[in-house]
Motif scaffolding. Sequence first.
Motif, PDB file in Angstrom:
ATOM      1  N   PHE A   1       2.348  10.009  -5.251  1.00 44.05           N
ATOM      2  CA  PHE A   1       3.451   9.452  -6.036  1.00 44.05           C
ATOM      3  C   PHE A   1       4.066  10.626  -6.786  1.00 44.05           C
ATOM      4  CE2 PHE A   1       5.010   6.829  -9.763  1.00 44.05           C
ATOM      5  CZ  PHE A   1       6.101   6.325  -9.070  1.00 44.05           C
ATOM      6  N   THR A   2       5.260  11.030  -6.397  1.00 45.74           N
ATOM      7  CA  THR A   2       5.791  12.334  -6.788  1.00 45.74           C
ATOM      8  C   THR A   2       7.195  12.249  -7.380  1.00 45.74           C
ATOM      9  OG1 THR A   2       6.931  12.822  -4.699  1.00 45.74           O
ATOM     10  CG2 THR A   2       4.553  13.263  -4.776  1.00 45.74           C
ATOM     11  N   PHE A   3       7.563  13.340  -8.034  1.00 49.54           N
ATOM     12  CA  PHE A   3       8.948  13.556  -8.437  1.00 49.54           C
ATOM     13  C   PHE A   3       9.647  14.393  -7.370  1.00 49.54           C
ATOM     14  CE2 PHE A   3       7.133  12.964 -12.742  1.00 49.54           C
ATOM     15  CZ  PHE A   3       8.026  12.029 -13.237  1.00 49.54           C
ATOM     16  N   SER A   4      10.799  13.959  -6.938  1.00 48.67           N
ATOM     17  CA  SER A   4      11.626  14.777  -6.061  1.00 48.67           C
ATOM     18  C   SER A   4      12.427  15.740  -6.935  1.00 48.67           C
ATOM     19  CB  SER A   4      12.573  13.904  -5.238  1.00 48.67           C
ATOM     20  OG  SER A   4      13.597  14.694  -4.659  1.00 48.67           O
ATOM     21  N   ILE A   5      12.158  17.046  -6.801  1.00 52.95           N
ATOM     22  CA  ILE A   5      12.860  18.033  -7.629  1.00 52.95           C
ATOM     23  C   ILE A   5      14.367  17.956  -7.389  1.00 52.95           C
ATOM     24  CG2 ILE A   5      13.149  20.493  -8.089  1.00 52.95           C
ATOM     25  CD1 ILE A   5      10.514  19.360  -9.099  1.00 52.95           C
TER      26      ILE A   5
ATOM     27  N   TRP B   1       7.186   7.518  -3.378  1.00 51.09           N
ATOM     28  CA  TRP B   1       5.821   7.174  -2.978  1.00 51.09           C
ATOM     29  C   TRP B   1       5.674   7.423  -1.480  1.00 51.09           C
ATOM     30  CZ3 TRP B   1       0.947   6.445  -3.906  1.00 51.09           C
ATOM     31  CH2 TRP B   1       0.159   5.591  -3.111  1.00 51.09           C
ATOM     32  N   PHE B   2       4.662   8.225  -1.099  1.00 50.94           N
ATOM     33  CA  PHE B   2       4.393   8.532   0.298  1.00 50.94           C
ATOM     34  C   PHE B   2       3.094   7.828   0.706  1.00 50.94           C
ATOM     35  CE2 PHE B   2       6.804  12.244  -1.215  1.00 50.94           C
ATOM     36  CZ  PHE B   2       7.837  12.267  -0.293  1.00 50.94           C
TER      37      PHE B   2
ATOM     38  N   ASP C   1      -7.642   8.180   1.096  1.00 43.32           N
ATOM     39  CA  ASP C   1      -6.407   7.495   1.465  1.00 43.32           C
ATOM     40  C   ASP C   1      -5.574   7.249   0.211  1.00 43.32           C
ATOM     41  OD1 ASP C   1      -7.178   7.495   4.100  1.00 43.32           O
ATOM     42  OD2 ASP C   1      -7.983   5.446   4.066  1.00 43.32           O
ATOM     43  N   ALA C   2      -4.293   6.976   0.411  1.00 45.68           N
ATOM     44  CA  ALA C   2      -3.342   6.892  -0.693  1.00 45.68           C
ATOM     45  C   ALA C   2      -3.698   5.778  -1.680  1.00 45.68           C
ATOM     46  CB  ALA C   2      -1.934   6.664  -0.151  1.00 45.68           C
TER      47      ALA C   2
ATOM     48  N   ILE D   1      -5.099   1.608  -8.375  1.00 47.49           N
ATOM     49  CA  ILE D   1      -3.923   0.807  -8.041  1.00 47.49           C
ATOM     50  C   ILE D   1      -3.513   1.143  -6.604  1.00 47.49           C
ATOM     51  CG2 ILE D   1      -1.501   0.331  -8.639  1.00 47.49           C
ATOM     52  CD1 ILE D   1      -2.232   1.206 -11.523  1.00 47.49           C
ATOM     53  N   GLN D   2      -3.169   0.149  -5.834  1.00 45.25           N
ATOM     54  CA  GLN D   2      -2.921   0.362  -4.407  1.00 45.25           C
ATOM     55  C   GLN D   2      -1.731   1.275  -4.128  1.00 45.25           C
ATOM     56  OE1 GLN D   2      -4.686  -0.524  -1.742  1.00 45.25           O
ATOM     57  NE2 GLN D   2      -6.237  -1.611  -2.916  1.00 45.25           N
ATOM     58  N   SER D   3      -0.680   1.185  -4.942  1.00 42.57           N
ATOM     59  CA  SER D   3       0.561   1.880  -4.604  1.00 42.57           C
ATOM     60  C   SER D   3       1.264   2.409  -5.845  1.00 42.57           C
ATOM     61  CB  SER D   3       1.508   0.928  -3.856  1.00 42.57           C
ATOM     62  OG  SER D   3       2.811   1.469  -3.757  1.00 42.57           O
ATOM     63  N   GLY D   4       1.889   3.586  -5.710  1.00 44.92           N
ATOM     64  CA  GLY D   4       2.714   4.119  -6.784  1.00 44.92           C
ATOM     65  C   GLY D   4       3.952   3.291  -7.047  1.00 44.92           C
ATOM     66  N   GLU D   5       4.298   2.417  -6.106  1.00 46.22           N
ATOM     67  CA  GLU D   5       5.449   1.535  -6.323  1.00 46.22           C
ATOM     68  C   GLU D   5       5.209   0.580  -7.485  1.00 46.22           C
ATOM     69  OE1 GLU D   5       8.240   1.887  -4.996  1.00 46.22           O
ATOM     70  OE2 GLU D   5       7.963   2.947  -3.094  1.00 46.22           O
ATOM     71  N   ILE D   6       3.983   0.570  -8.031  1.00 46.62           N
ATOM     72  CA  ILE D   6       3.673  -0.284  -9.169  1.00 46.62           C
ATOM     73  C   ILE D   6       4.597   0.007 -10.344  1.00 46.62           C
ATOM     74  CG2 ILE D   6       1.988   1.267 -10.261  1.00 46.62           C
ATOM     75  CD1 ILE D   6       1.548  -2.516  -9.789  1.00 46.62           C
TER      76      ILE D   6
END
Length: 557
Positions: A266-270, A289-290, A315-316, A340-345
């Motif tokens: 779960f990242t910031f796009s520069i 989120w990848f 795993d992610a 938590i399953q996903s950064g989309e949280i």
Amino acid sequence: MGRSLFSIVILALLTFAHAEPDPPTSSWLRHCEKDTPTPVKGVVEGVVPAWLEGRLTRVGPGARHVGDTSYRHLFDPLALLHLITVQGGEVTYTSKYLDSDAYRANMEANRIVVGGFGTAPFPDPCRTLFDSVASWFSRPPKIMDNCLVNVLQVKDQMVAMTETDEVRVVDPETLDTLGDKLTISEYVAVRQATAHPHVDPDGTVYNLASSGNRNGPTYNIISLRNGEIEQAKMEASINARWRFHPGYMHSYAITENYFILLETPFTFSIGALLAGQYFGKSFEEAMVWFPNEKVHFRVIDRRTGQEHPTTFTSDAFFTFHHINAYETSDDMLVIDVSHIQSGEIVKSLYYSNLKKANDDPTKLKFDSVAKRFILPLGDVSGMPDESELLEGVPDAKVENRAGDSASAKKVSDNTIHLEALTLNPIFFEMPRINYDYNGKQYRYAYGASNEGMVLDFTTLVKLDVKTGEEKVWTDPAYFVSEPVYVASPDSKSSGVEDDGVVLSLLLHRTNPRLISFLVLDAQNFNQIAKVDFEAQGTVTPTFHGQFVSSFDQVHGY
């Protein structure tokens, strides 16, 4: 004769106009129209332990609206401090808005001109079209010093923090904001810092920060001797795995010999961050989120500042909060997190989602459970690939979950892939422990739980990480907040880990001005005392806080 239809309609309209609005179904939708700066004495039910003396300070979102503009994300409203003071048998409640630069700028403009994590600044409605287009190419104000995430007692002052490099100093007894903001980057080369520091027994504060160099973004550990920002020092710095996508980290773990960072996908796009500065975008809109990428467990030696040579992956998944971590005698590193399953949280925390009915199928839910990863730190070069490295490791299992086990498999000479053990399937967030056991082998964690994976916390949980068993406290009339463990004066000599109390703030579900201070026996999780207060305005929920005992010199969490 009966009333005319016209008079009935007029009466109904007048009644509706003057009726108190129903409180929001979610506590996170509340807006505090007035703080409570003068201490209010509480009404005590039960008995507050005589040894419990000190201050519980908490912080969270207070003002959701400024003028006709509204914040869009839960991480953005203006910071409101809450203080429970326990002294000489008397308990009082105070709340006060943090007098930050962001607060003053927004209030003076009567609109949101300094945005936040998920809220971009609102343009001046009086500007011409030309002015609006021109503003795209001038850098807007950054998230500055709206410190709504956590607090830290440092000597005789308290520091309010958020996920930037700017903090505010607060008078711990009155909640008055003191002096100008302090900027960490003026003393050490970082750009942002987290709001979850760790405190060593000698009073040294460690925190996770981020920066960059010619090779791209870096993750940094900084230390503050005696908690003083002026004495900030860089302890370690490692490069992010992706040059243009540094991972978002909300907290980290610390043990006797290691700093542990979880670099999730779960990242910031520069690129999106840079573009967003000029086109009115929020920070959250630059996050990606990848789901098909791995988590990397970044283990840093505290003595050398160097990273462990083995690459540990899983795993992610995503986490806001570490629970605890510790080293074992057989060269294993145990890491417990709220998984938590996903950064989309993070998208579930937009107010547009929080406003949806709980049974709305489009509502994003918040999932979080306590899970354990175990990292073998020794040399495994002589073992064949796909070897299971946790056979016979006691910490890899819990007693009441037969068949479930943590796993660590060798992928190559320098890579080990991990699978988690679920300590208990109950929803478990806002984790806290007896901080004397921070970075050490421990048995009990305390957290907040909920109903149906919605964000409102309704239950307090005590989790036994050895057996997987839980104890719970709940009252249908209240929302709960993060539990805070306070050890009794005898606990250090007795060596009993749960000899103490658990504190929490309760918000009444239907009376938005009622707040309560809850004291639970940490061993049996029964209620010892509850102290009720009537605030001057709506009471809003909090994220994190700290209890500062009147008798301690060093204040941890």
